[in-house]
Write an enzyme that holds these catalytic residues in place. Structure first.
Site, PDB file in Angstrom:
ATOM      1  N   HIS A 194     133.301  50.032  67.465  1.00  7.15           N
ATOM      2  CA  HIS A 194     133.751  51.014  67.825  1.00  7.15           C
ATOM      3  C   HIS A 194     134.748  51.716  66.105  1.00  7.15           C
ATOM      4  CE1 HIS A 194     133.552  51.893  71.705  1.00  7.15           C
ATOM      5  NE2 HIS A 194     133.517  50.525  71.520  1.00  7.15           N
ATOM      6  N   ASP A 239     138.524  57.384  69.964  1.00  8.01           N
ATOM      7  CA  ASP A 239     137.280  57.065  70.580  1.00  8.01           C
ATOM      8  C   ASP A 239     137.039  57.515  72.520  1.00  8.01           C
ATOM      9  OD1 ASP A 239     136.188  54.876  72.131  1.00  8.01           O
ATOM     10  OD2 ASP A 239     135.352  53.939  69.432  1.00  8.01           O
TER      11      ASP A 239
END
Length: 534
Positions: free
Chosen positions: A18, A113
């Site tokens: 990520h 995110d």
């Protein structure tokens, strides 16, 4: 460069997978003359992105600021990893709030995110505009936004629907068995967490998507028409991609990573040969295959070795069997069951020989990890369930129990003296490596098997179905189709067109650059509405 300089705080979810897309987004912001700070949650457990990984990325990208946010680990250690990640991200909110308040000029926007939805609460409290960055395709975004509303209306979980088609706005019908593993069972904790996360994404002001208009018109039309999120406004999608590291360099320094350089020099047939070897191995094993489920690699410094032995397990040569298990964090990375080369005279001696081999493996692994992450080799823990063997390893004086043991097996003593390994005792009931050396009862066998992360293998897809294993012949047929057949020629031509369209989208005046400018104008509107008070 577009207008005034703005400061963006980028907030990735847990794991290097990520973090890397956020680095690419930060590079994009820098190219347009803006500032970027990446806030990385760093809990003290295996879900963390290690400080070494962040340091390496920071060194490769000196213009990007990085901050590690200390956060407690999930209190529910037995929960599904998806649930633990959500807990940790929620617990990181105070650290994120403190970071935003500490910035001298404030943050113009928080870029989240897709799994960091609880940070919306911090953004709302501080009056900071929050947008999401979706690193995958716009079609995936359309499906994920729709699933929290669609899934409860379906007759059953995806895992029970087989090849039944699931219809989401903006996408062709999808077979239920092609849905992500985390949402196959809608009653599972993982699925509930995902539904919660995806349902909160519309609370953001918009979504920056790592795609471009030409590639996904159908999905973008559905997102623009607001049909993916029934009963509430759909966040605007800004297609600013493709933001992709081409793999040629590791960062702004222009240095190519040695692993990529090596891989680029290898013949393409190596991949095919590897597939052949794997397929042959699977055929030898048979259909009753058990697979190992391992979390994403997350550069943890600590590794743990567990060793077991079965005394005189070989009824012919009377040699013992060593069982080998090594964990990196909570991930099982290497294991083996092998007959010892010498006959042991006692269980203590057999365990001592196994421990010596464990020390060799552990030292090698520690050095390998140090080379990969660019640091010093770390001491590891070796867990043994025989107290006599532990005392023998710690005692530098040879005596009756050890004088006849081959000198090479005293490597364990040398490793302890050099502070390369910590030898610790583990109870027999907790010695997971026993599964590799001893016949266990069913209850204990299942318990240890679960601790290894081994589960019955799911069916592997082949040609869109989940009924058998993919074989080398299937791979070869697809490769030949792409490289030799007319259908492959047409496909390669289409890919060439897509590549040109992607390059055009990211050039000045291209669709992705226009979308990025629209994002900045939307941000300015938000700042004006908030009175520029972040």
């Amino acid at each position: 460069m577009t207008g005034k300089k703005r400061t963006f705080v980028l907030y990735p979810s847990l794991g290097v997978g990520h973090l890397i897309p956020m680095v690419e987004l930060a590079k994009h912001l820098l190219r347009h003359g803006h500032g970027a700070l990446i806030a990385v949650v760093n809990p003290p457990d295996t879900d963390a992105v290690s400080a070494a990984a962040v340091a390496r990325l920071a060194a490769a990208n000196p213009a990007i600021a990085f901050r590690l946010l200390p956060a407690p680990a999930s209190p529910d250690v037995g929960a599904h990893p998806v649930k633990r990640d959500q807990d940790t991200l929620q617990l990181a909110n105070p650290a994120l709030r403190d970071l935003l308040l500490s910035l001298a000029g404030g943050a113009d926007a928080l870029l989240l995110d897709m799994f960091c939805v609880d940070a919306l609460d911090v953004a709302a409290e501080l009056g900071v505009p929050a947008y999401f960055f979706f690193a995958s395709a716009a079609g995936d975004l359309a499906v994920f936004l729709n699933l929290p509303y669609l899934y409860p209306t379906l007759p059953s979980s995806f895992r029970d629907m087989g090849e039944a088609l699931v219809r989401c706005p903006g996408m062709p019908p999808i077979q239920a068995l092609d849905m992500p593993w985390t949402v196959r069972d809608r009653e599972s904790d993982a699925a509930k967490v995902r539904m919660y996360q995806w349902k909160r994404i519309p609370e953001g002001r918009g979504v920056l998507v790592n795609s471009f208009d030409w590639l996904e018109p159908r999905a973008l039309r559905a997102l623009g028409d607001g049909v993916c999120v029934p009963g509430r406004p759909t966040p605007r999608a800004f297609c600013i991609g493709p933001l992709v590291n081409d793999g040629s360099t590791t960062g702004e320094s222009g240095e190519r990573h040695e692993c990529l350089a090596w891989l680029g020099a290898q013949p393409c047939m190596m991949v095919y040969v590897g597939l052949r070897v794997l397929e042959t191995h699977l055929m030898k094993i048979g259909t009753d295959l058990w697979v190992l489920l391992v979390d994403s690699w997350k550069h943890q410094k600590k590794n743990i070795g567990l060793w077991s032995r079965e005394l005189s397990g070989d009824l012919v040569h009377r040699k013992s069997t060593s069982g080998i298990i090594f964990y990196l964090g909570s991930n099982l990375v290497t294991w083996a069951s092998q007959k010892q080369k010498v006959v042991a005279l006692s269980s203590c001696e057999a365990e001592y020989i196994a421990a010596a081999l464990g020390a060799c493996q552990g030292v090698w692994l520690s050095r390998l990890i140090a080379d990969l992450i660019g640091g010093e080799a770390q001491k590891f823990r070796l867990l043994i369930d025989n107290q006599s063997a532990i005392e023998l390893a710690r005692n530098p004086v040879f005596h009756e129990r050890s004088k006849h043991i081959d000198t090479r097996y005293h490597y364990i003593r040398d490793s302890i003296e050099k502070n390369l390994v910590d030898v610790e005792h583990v109870g027999t009931d907790e010695q997971v490596a026993d599964i590799l050396t001893k016949p266990l009862g069913r209850v204990k066998f299942v318990e240890f098997r679960l601790k290894l992360g081994v589960v019955p293998s799911p069916p592997v897809p082949t040609l869109g179905r989940f009924e058998e294993f993919v074989k080398a012949e299937d791979v070869e047929a697809k490769v030949r189709l792409v490289m030799e057949a007319e259908e492959g020629r047409i496909l390669r031509k289409r890919l060439g067109v897509a590549r040109e369209k992607a390059l055009g989208a990211t050039k000045e005046g291209g669709s992705s650059e226009v979308a990025f400018a629209e994002f900045l104008r939307d941000l300015d509107k938000s700042s004006s509405a908030n009175g520029e008070c972040n």
